[in-house]
Enzyme design. Structure first.
Site, short mmCIF file in Angstrom:
data_model
loop_
_atom_site.label_atom_id
_atom_site.label_comp_id
_atom_site.label_asym_id
_atom_site.label_seq_id
_atom_site.Cartn_x
_atom_site.Cartn_y
_atom_site.Cartn_z
N HIS A 80 0.83 -1.20 0.00
CA HIS A 80 0.00 0.00 0.00
C HIS A 80 0.87 1.25 0.00
CE1 HIS A 80 -3.16 -2.84 1.18
NE2 HIS A 80 -4.02 -1.92 0.79
N LYS A 82 -0.39 4.59 4.73
CA LYS A 82 -1.24 3.62 5.43
C LYS A 82 -0.64 3.31 6.79
CE LYS A 82 -3.75 -0.72 4.76
NZ LYS A 82 -5.03 -0.08 5.13
#
Length: 242
Positions: free
Chosen positions: A131, A135
């Protein structure tokens, strides 16, 4: 017309949901973010969508229960205590909680469960995800969703077989475990791959999200589906009729 209230409305997902809802002619009752009172929106909306933070979940559920408003929970990083709160809320209102609202990941979840059930314990299972650099939780909610599916396929619980990281002299891999690897960097929306590794062969099932709107579109679909349902726990597979 069904109206949607958004918790975490100023976040990436909150903004994307508002955009998708507007493009599809769905009314937005309003939103609330960190520091905002969650109760007015709960009373104004026909259904709520929550993509905020685990710390806010309890107050958001309390508001939804007080207003008897269905709620879709897309917040990740939830703990066992949060799951207990969701179970309690589901006695009063419809609750749909998922680690991912996309159609592709919902299908992937089914494939992983089926593969785990058919391949058996001789095949090692590893889940890798990547990600964007912002995140905050790892493994991702989607990775854990897929891990739950793999564990269910083997008739066990993920908590009993989960391995989050390996560093140093950790020894040989234990049979039946499900490993996780998390990568963070750049602007990656979300990549997930489940590896089934057997003797002399390997199966890799992957999903790559190229645009955040796929999650927003799924969240709006889930919210519209959940509105008017009886109290209880629901899943994305039911929304998509899978």
């Amino acid at each position: 017309m069904t109206s949607i209230g958004i918790y975490g409305n100023n976040g990436r997902m909150g903004r994307a949901i508002a955009t998708i809802a507007a493009s599809e002619g769905v009314a937005i009752a309003g939103g609330a973010d960190a520091g905002s009172d969650p109760f007015p929106i709960a009373h104004a909306a026909d259904v709520l969508v929550d993509f905020s933070t685990p710390a806010a979940l309890e107050s958001h559920l309390a508001a939804a229960i007080a207003a008897r408003t269905p709620i879709v929970i897309g917040t990740t990083g939830l703990l066992a205590t949060h799951q207990a709160l969701l179970e309690q809320a589901a006695d009063v209102i419809p609750v749909l909680q998922t680690g991912n609202t996309s159609l592709g990941v919902t299908l992937l979840e089914m494939l992983v469960r089926e593969a785990a059930a058919r391949l058996g314990p001789d095949w090692d299972i590893e889940i890798a995800e990547m990600h964007h650099r912002h995140k905050v939780d790892a493994p991702s909610g989607t990775a854990l969703l897929l891990g739950d599916a793999a564990a269910a396929g083997r008739a066990t619980r993920l908590a009993e077989v989960r391995v989050d990281s390996r560093a140093g002299l950790v020894g040989a891999r234990s049979e039946g475990t499900i490993g996780f690897a998390s990568l963070r960097g750049g602007s990656v929306v979300g990549d997930h791959m489940v590896v089934f590794a057997g003797e002399g062969e390997r199966i890799e099932i992957a999903h790559r999200a190229e645009d955040r709107t796929i999650f927003a579109r799924g969240a709006v679909k889930a919210a519209l589906w959940l509105a008017g349902r009886a109290p209880g726990r629901y899943a994305m597979a039911e929304v998509l009729g899978l």
